[in-house]
Design a protein around this motif. Structure first.
Motif, PDB file in Angstrom:
ATOM      1  N   ILE A  61       0.841  -1.203   0.000  1.00 53.10           N
ATOM      2  CA  ILE A  61       0.000   0.000   0.000  1.00 53.10           C
ATOM      3  C   ILE A  61       0.872   1.248   0.000  1.00 53.10           C
ATOM      4  O   ILE A  61       0.614   2.204  -0.744  1.00 53.10           O
ATOM      5  N   ILE A  62       1.908   1.249   0.795  1.00 53.36           N
ATOM      6  CA  ILE A  62       2.794   2.410   0.899  1.00 53.36           C
ATOM      7  C   ILE A  62       3.488   2.678  -0.430  1.00 53.36           C
ATOM      8  O   ILE A  62       3.439   3.791  -0.961  1.00 53.36           O
ATOM      9  N   VAL A  63       4.131   1.665  -0.977  1.00 57.22           N
ATOM     10  CA  VAL A  63       4.943   1.847  -2.185  1.00 57.22           C
ATOM     11  C   VAL A  63       4.091   2.214  -3.391  1.00 57.22           C
ATOM     12  O   VAL A  63       4.397   3.174  -4.114  1.00 57.22           O
ATOM     13  N   SER A  64       3.016   1.479  -3.617  1.00 55.39           N
ATOM     14  CA  SER A  64       2.208   1.737  -4.815  1.00 55.39           C
ATOM     15  C   SER A  64       1.555   3.113  -4.764  1.00 55.39           C
ATOM     16  O   SER A  64       1.543   3.842  -5.761  1.00 55.39           O
ATOM     17  N   ASN A  65       1.042   3.491  -3.615  1.00 54.50           N
ATOM     18  CA  ASN A  65       0.377   4.786  -3.526  1.00 54.50           C
ATOM     19  C   ASN A  65       1.365   5.939  -3.487  1.00 54.50           C
ATOM     20  O   ASN A  65       1.076   7.015  -4.013  1.00 54.50           O
ATOM     21  N   ALA A  66       2.530   5.744  -2.901  1.00 49.31           N
ATOM     22  CA  ALA A  66       3.557   6.787  -2.918  1.00 49.31           C
ATOM     23  C   ALA A  66       4.009   7.042  -4.357  1.00 49.31           C
ATOM     24  O   ALA A  66       4.189   8.201  -4.764  1.00 49.31           O
ATOM     25  N   PHE A  67       4.186   5.981  -5.128  1.00 51.04           N
ATOM     26  CA  PHE A  67       4.548   6.142  -6.541  1.00 51.04           C
ATOM     27  C   PHE A  67       3.441   6.890  -7.283  1.00 51.04           C
ATOM     28  O   PHE A  67       3.716   7.806  -8.071  1.00 51.04           O
TER      29      PHE A  67
END
Length: 86
Positions: A61-67
């Motif tokens: 969730i963190i990585v995909s949404n931060a990207f």
């Protein structure tokens, strides 16, 4: 299917969804048809997902949404730069 794989696949697909739009705007240097309000709302929602990901300690969730936040901030910058002055 493993739930982490499902989360990663979903995150990748939603994260890259705006890249074709970004490429089109950069190539054409035209952002007239984009709504900066929609982009701001999307960035806000994605940022809340990042925050939620940190609270839940969920890396997909963190990585995909931060990207996705970065892609959409870039799109917002292009929207500001390429909108014609009226």
């Amino acid at each position: 299917m493993d739930e982490n794989v499902l989360g990663i696949v979903a995150g990748v697909l939603t994260s890259v969804s705006m890249i074709p739009q970004l490429i089109k705007v950069i190539k054409s240097k035209n952002a007239e048809d984009l709504s900066w309000v929609m982009i701001m709302v999307l960035i806000s929602g994605l940022s809340l997902w990042v925050w939620y990901g940190f609270i839940q300690n969920e890396l997909p969730i963190i990585v995909s949404n931060a990207f996705a936040v970065l892609v959409n901030i870039t799109l917002l910058i292009c929207c500001i730069m390429y909108k014609k002055k009226s």
